[in-house]
Every structure is written in C-alpha cells, then in structure tokens.
Design a protein around this motif. Sequence first.
Motif, mmCIF file in Angstrom:
data_model
loop_
_atom_site.group_PDB
_atom_site.id
_atom_site.type_symbol
_atom_site.label_atom_id
_atom_site.label_comp_id
_atom_site.label_asym_id
_atom_site.label_seq_id
_atom_site.Cartn_x
_atom_site.Cartn_y
_atom_site.Cartn_z
ATOM 1 N N THR A 90 0.834 -1.208 0.000
ATOM 2 C CA THR A 90 0.000 0.000 0.000
ATOM 3 C C THR A 90 0.862 1.249 0.000
ATOM 4 O O THR A 90 0.626 2.185 -0.769
ATOM 5 C CB THR A 90 -0.937 0.002 1.231
ATOM 6 O OG1 THR A 90 -1.726 -1.185 1.188
ATOM 7 C CG2 THR A 90 -1.826 1.234 1.251
ATOM 8 N N GLU A 91 1.883 1.262 0.849
ATOM 9 C CA GLU A 91 2.767 2.428 0.935
ATOM 10 C C GLU A 91 3.519 2.635 -0.380
ATOM 11 O O GLU A 91 3.653 3.766 -0.851
ATOM 12 C CB GLU A 91 3.772 2.268 2.086
ATOM 13 C CG GLU A 91 3.159 2.375 3.450
ATOM 14 C CD GLU A 91 2.575 1.055 3.978
ATOM 15 O OE1 GLU A 91 2.525 0.054 3.223
ATOM 16 O OE2 GLU A 91 2.171 1.040 5.151
ATOM 17 N N ASP B 282 1.314 4.325 -2.779
ATOM 18 C CA ASP B 282 1.162 5.741 -2.409
ATOM 19 C C ASP B 282 2.427 6.530 -2.722
ATOM 20 O O ASP B 282 2.361 7.651 -3.223
ATOM 21 C CB ASP B 282 0.829 5.881 -0.923
ATOM 22 C CG ASP B 282 -0.554 5.363 -0.570
ATOM 23 O OD1 ASP B 282 -1.392 5.195 -1.489
ATOM 24 O OD2 ASP B 282 -0.797 5.123 0.632
#
Length: 190
Positions: A71-72, A75
């Motif tokens: 997820t990071e 992002d």
Amino acid sequence: MDEEPVVGHVGGINRLCTFMLGHAVSAAGASQDAWHQTGHSIVAVILAGAAFEAHLGEFLSAPGFRRMFATELEDWRDRPPRPHEVLKTILKRLGVADVSLLKWYQELRCLFELRNHIAHYYPEPRAVGTFPPKLEANCIQKKIIEPAGDASMDWTSRLFIAPVATQAAGIALSAIREFDLIVDAYLSAA
C-alpha cells in the motif's frame, strides 16, 4: 517462437554508491586546493544520501517486504515522500516504538538536510556567517554536522570540506548498519 522475458532482481546500487562514496571522501581528503576539495566533498554528501536511499530501495524490493509495504509503495509512487518519512514508516512497521529516539535516525535526517541544500534549489539569500536555519538548529548546534572555519566565511565554505565529507560517509554507513540490525531483529522474531 516468442520467449517470455527473463525477470530478475537487480541489486547492488547501494553497494556501488557506498564504494564510490569512499572514493569521493578519499579524493576530498587528498585534494591540494579548495576547489577540488569542495567538489569531492559535495559528491561525497550526495553519494552518502544516495547510498542510504538505495539501501532502502534494496530492502523494499525483497518480495516479502514488497508485500508488507504494498500500500505504501503504491502511495509513494504517486507522491514520493522525503527519505526520512519513508524510513520512519518502515521502522515503525518493523517494531521501533519511537523513531525520534534513534540517534542514527537524527543524524541521517541531518545528512539529508545537508544533501538537499546541494541537490535541490533553495533560492534564498544567506548572510556570511550564517547557515540555513533548519541545518543550523537541528544539525550544527547539536554537533551532528561540525563545520570548519569561522563566522567570516559563507556556510558552503564551512561545510563542503573533507571533514564534513567524512562525517557524511560515517552517518550513511552507520545508518545502513543500524537499519540492518533492526531488520535482522525483526526477521529473527518472525
């Protein structure tokens, strides 16, 4: 017949940066004139920051950590954060309760602060004898980065010198070593 492309992990940029960092520090120390010492010192500071950033890249490219930070990573691809923010996120996920208490983390932030004054533009006038405010308050006053000379000199003449190049290299190498110890501890506990 169409063949599938071979996909593999390419690594070693962190080690290459570290290797070249050693050359830059050595060249800065051996320079006989200020112009060359300054140039080699600037290269050393930039490579010190790059070596740690590449080390984080190597860490994040490992399949297990790639999944852990999926997820990071998505992002960060859209809006890359500052390196210390990436590191802080990683360290917290690896179980470090208070990243701000890590001496090497504070030193690394200073390395990036110094590097950013070289590699990024800061079009602001600076009076002789003064340093950029964040660099002075967070790094110089705390003696994390120790300039040479005196207040009659501009800040670049006091920081882009062989001893600061050596400090930058020491900060990067220490941070890599300390980061790896935290990763090893995390893997051992898993």
